[in-house]
Motif scaffolding. Structure first.
Motif, PDB file in Angstrom:
ATOM      1  N   PHE A 160      -7.639   1.309   2.113  1.00  0.00           N
ATOM      2  CA  PHE A 160      -7.263   1.955   1.089  1.00  0.00           C
ATOM      3  C   PHE A 160      -8.941   1.808   0.484  1.00  0.00           C
ATOM      4  CE2 PHE A 160      -6.892   1.316  -3.499  1.00  0.00           C
ATOM      5  CZ  PHE A 160      -7.396   2.384  -3.882  1.00  0.00           C
ATOM      6  N   ILE A 161      -9.668   0.919   0.680  1.00  0.00           N
ATOM      7  CA  ILE A 161     -10.674   0.226  -0.223  1.00  0.00           C
ATOM      8  C   ILE A 161     -11.529   1.450   0.623  1.00  0.00           C
ATOM      9  CG2 ILE A 161     -12.889  -0.509  -0.394  1.00  0.00           C
ATOM     10  CD1 ILE A 161     -10.959  -2.774  -1.803  1.00  0.00           C
ATOM     11  N   ALA A 162     -12.057   1.616   2.357  1.00  0.00           N
ATOM     12  CA  ALA A 162     -12.270   2.531   2.920  1.00  0.00           C
ATOM     13  C   ALA A 162     -12.218   3.705   2.345  1.00  0.00           C
ATOM     14  CB  ALA A 162     -11.952   1.793   4.649  1.00  0.00           C
ATOM     15  N   SER A 163     -11.018   4.097   2.558  1.00  0.00           N
ATOM     16  CA  SER A 163     -10.720   5.742   2.371  1.00  0.00           C
ATOM     17  C   SER A 163     -11.327   5.917   1.073  1.00  0.00           C
ATOM     18  CB  SER A 163      -9.185   5.776   2.618  1.00  0.00           C
ATOM     19  OG  SER A 163      -8.679   5.478   0.989  1.00  0.00           O
ATOM     20  N   GLU A 164     -11.064   5.461   0.740  1.00  0.00           N
ATOM     21  CA  GLU A 164     -11.932   5.797  -0.929  1.00  0.00           C
ATOM     22  C   GLU A 164     -13.728   5.767  -0.873  1.00  0.00           C
ATOM     23  OE1 GLU A 164     -11.230   3.225  -4.569  1.00  0.00           O
ATOM     24  OE2 GLU A 164      -9.979   5.139  -4.520  1.00  0.00           O
ATOM     25  N   ASN A 165     -13.859   5.109   0.546  1.00  0.00           N
ATOM     26  CA  ASN A 165     -15.820   5.262   0.248  1.00  0.00           C
ATOM     27  C   ASN A 165     -15.989   6.831   1.313  1.00  0.00           C
ATOM     28  OD1 ASN A 165     -15.953   2.510  -1.232  1.00  0.00           O
ATOM     29  ND2 ASN A 165     -15.641   1.177   1.143  1.00  0.00           N
ATOM     30  N   ARG A 174       1.158  -3.867   8.472  1.00  0.00           N
ATOM     31  CA  ARG A 174       0.838  -5.051   7.650  1.00  0.00           C
ATOM     32  C   ARG A 174       0.323  -5.355   6.859  1.00  0.00           C
ATOM     33  NH1 ARG A 174      -3.499   0.587   7.729  1.00  0.00           N
ATOM     34  NH2 ARG A 174      -2.237   1.361   6.592  1.00  0.00           N
ATOM     35  N   HIS A 175      -0.389  -6.066   6.769  1.00  0.00           N
ATOM     36  CA  HIS A 175      -0.669  -7.898   6.407  1.00  0.00           C
ATOM     37  C   HIS A 175      -0.966  -6.801   5.236  1.00  0.00           C
ATOM     38  CE1 HIS A 175      -2.097 -11.006   3.562  1.00  0.00           C
ATOM     39  NE2 HIS A 175      -1.652 -12.028   4.722  1.00  0.00           N
ATOM     40  N   TRP A 176      -1.211  -7.536   3.591  1.00  0.00           N
ATOM     41  CA  TRP A 176      -1.757  -6.325   2.827  1.00  0.00           C
ATOM     42  C   TRP A 176      -3.147  -6.739   2.708  1.00  0.00           C
ATOM     43  CZ3 TRP A 176      -5.050  -8.582  -1.087  1.00  0.00           C
ATOM     44  CH2 TRP A 176      -4.600 -10.572  -0.821  1.00  0.00           C
ATOM     45  N   LYS A 177      -3.743  -7.329   2.876  1.00  0.00           N
ATOM     46  CA  LYS A 177      -5.286  -7.566   2.761  1.00  0.00           C
ATOM     47  C   LYS A 177      -5.979  -6.027   3.799  1.00  0.00           C
ATOM     48  CE  LYS A 177      -5.671 -12.313   2.104  1.00  0.00           C
ATOM     49  NZ  LYS A 177      -5.978 -13.600   2.465  1.00  0.00           N
ATOM     50  N   ASP A 178      -5.521  -5.716   5.196  1.00  0.00           N
ATOM     51  CA  ASP A 178      -5.435  -5.264   6.103  1.00  0.00           C
ATOM     52  C   ASP A 178      -5.209  -3.951   5.356  1.00  0.00           C
ATOM     53  OD1 ASP A 178      -6.301  -7.048   7.979  1.00  0.00           O
ATOM     54  OD2 ASP A 178      -3.980  -7.262   8.177  1.00  0.00           O
ATOM     55  N   ALA A 179      -4.559  -3.725   4.814  1.00  0.00           N
ATOM     56  CA  ALA A 179      -3.464  -2.367   3.951  1.00  0.00           C
ATOM     57  C   ALA A 179      -5.145  -1.816   3.088  1.00  0.00           C
ATOM     58  CB  ALA A 179      -2.505  -2.587   3.451  1.00  0.00           C
ATOM     59  N   LEU A 180      -5.098  -3.752   2.264  1.00  0.00           N
ATOM     60  CA  LEU A 180      -6.859  -3.137   1.313  1.00  0.00           C
ATOM     61  C   LEU A 180      -7.578  -2.539   1.810  1.00  0.00           C
ATOM     62  CD1 LEU A 180      -6.768  -3.854  -2.011  1.00  0.00           C
ATOM     63  CD2 LEU A 180      -7.864  -5.925  -1.210  1.00  0.00           C
ATOM     64  N   TYR A 216       1.043  -1.198   0.226  1.00  0.00           N
ATOM     65  CA  TYR A 216      -0.466  -0.081  -0.143  1.00  0.00           C
ATOM     66  C   TYR A 216       0.877   1.355   0.524  1.00  0.00           C
ATOM     67  CZ  TYR A 216      -3.670   3.097   1.984  1.00  0.00           C
ATOM     68  OH  TYR A 216      -4.943   4.137   1.770  1.00  0.00           O
ATOM     69  N   VAL A 217       1.433   2.114  -0.730  1.00  0.00           N
ATOM     70  CA  VAL A 217       1.264   3.394  -1.246  1.00  0.00           C
ATOM     71  C   VAL A 217       1.981   4.047  -0.070  1.00  0.00           C
ATOM     72  CG1 VAL A 217      -0.574   5.081  -2.279  1.00  0.00           C
ATOM     73  CG2 VAL A 217       2.273   4.863  -3.334  1.00  0.00           C
TER      74      VAL A 217
END
Ligand SMILES: NC(=O)c1ccc[n+]([C@@H]2O[C@H](COP(=O)([O-])OP(=O)(O)OC[C@H]3O[C@@H](n4cnc5c(N)ncnc54)[C@H](OP(=O)(O)O)[C@@H]3O)[C@@H](O)[C@H]2O)c1
Length: 289
Positions: free
Chosen positions: A278-283, A269-275, A183-184
């Motif tokens: 990321f998706i929640a921040s876009e929402n 953190r695990h990439w799944k937690d980071a993803l 995650y960037v």
């Protein structure tokens, strides 16, 4: 510190600029502001502004490196070398990003800097040559290898797959590549820590866990509320060879960072937690509109 960022409009550069701006004086140099293949412009900039650190985020992408080898060398090797030399001439350090594609990915293992780098495509070769050129030109170097970066700032596969799935768009997903995903926001936060800790060397900065494009796709689908059958109905699995891109990708290149472990940095953190973040921040951003 006074920090110059080259390639500042890209995925990593734009996020670094945002993160570092609070605490440091940032010169964000987009391609149009400073072309890293222009030695005179680099030298003039350095003499005029005398940054403490130069962070190079400029790069030529994977497939173009295969089709235009001289441009690949100019942007991924010669440019970084000139930046590193110019930084050295004013006593500045250099941060240079590199990639998991320096490894061939033929063994199913997690790669560290002790593993032999043997790239399978010209992008990986030029990134490896760029690392070496930077290290030789400036002893004050931080080489930061990263992998499969996603986030706001570039519409690459990993950054937009959840949007496509949510919109019901069908697409092809490569089924035979595995790597670390990053995650960037986590990458730039760690980059800041690395610069501030000031220990030179080669880092491999990625989120925890091993990802495949397929697993990433199903996880992105789950996070936007789709069931596995719903995701399956939208994706067609395809091998890297079948997709027929100019550059083949290495098959299996997850990484871990020996230097970060030595310095006591916490694992990202695990990439799944980071993803999920990321998706929640876009929402959240969409709800604010
Ligand atoms: N994204 C990933 O998944 C990933 C994975 C592993 C490693 N990395 C590494 O991370 C670093 C940053 O990658 P990124 O994903 O942020 O790349 P990016 O989004 O493609 O951004 C690269 C930037 O470099 C600029 N650029 C190209 N040629 C230039 C030149 N001659 N002079 C100055 N700027 C130039 C581009 O501008 P124009 O578009 O205007 O040409 C673009 O804004 C690279 O070193 C890359 O190898 C990235």
């Amino acid at each position: 510190m006074k920090i110059a960022i080259t390639g500042a409009a890209g995925l990593v550069g734009s996020n670094l600029q945002k993160t570092l701006a609070g605490e440091h004086e940032i010169h964000a140099l987009r391609h149009a502001d400073l072309d890293i293949t222009n030695q005179t412009a680099i030298q003039e900039f350095c003499t005029r502004e005398r940054p403490d650190v130069i962070i190079n985020c400029a790069v030529l992408n994977v497939d173009e490196c295969e089709t235009d080898r001289s441009k690949a060398h100019a942007i991924n090797v010669a440019g970084p070398q000139v930046l590193a030399e110019a930084a050295h001439s004013i006593g500045a350090s250099i941060v240079h990003f590199s990639t998991n594609y320096v490894f061939d990915g033929k063994d199913e293992k997690v790669y560290t800097i002790k593993d032999l780098a043997e790239p399978v495509n010209n992008y990986g070769q030029t990134k490896l040559d760029g690392e070496i050129a930077v290290m030789l030109a400036n002893p004050k170097h931080f080489i930061i290898r990263t992998s499969w970066v996603f986030g706001v700032g570039k519409e690459n596969f990993l950054s937009i797959i959840h949007t496509n799935l949510r919109a019901g768009k069908r697409g092809k997903v490569v089924s035979d590549c595995w790597a670390s995903a990053t995650y960037v926001e986590d990458l730039v936060a760690r980059t800041r820590e690395i610069i501030e800790r000031n220990r030179y060397g080669i880092y491999q900065v990625v989120n925890e866990g091993i990802a495949s494009y397929v697993e990433f796709t199903y996880e992105a689908g789950r996070l936007v509320g789709l069931s596995e059958p719903q995701v399956s109905a939208l994706v067609e699995l395809i091998s890297d060879a079948e997709i027929k891109r100019p550059a083949t990708r290495p098959r299996y290149t997850p990484m871990r960072c020996l230097l970060s472990e030595d310095l006591g940095f916490v694992l990202l953190r695990h990439w799944k937690d980071a993803l999920a973040v990321f998706i929640a921040s876009e929402n959240k951003d969409a709800n604010l509109l």
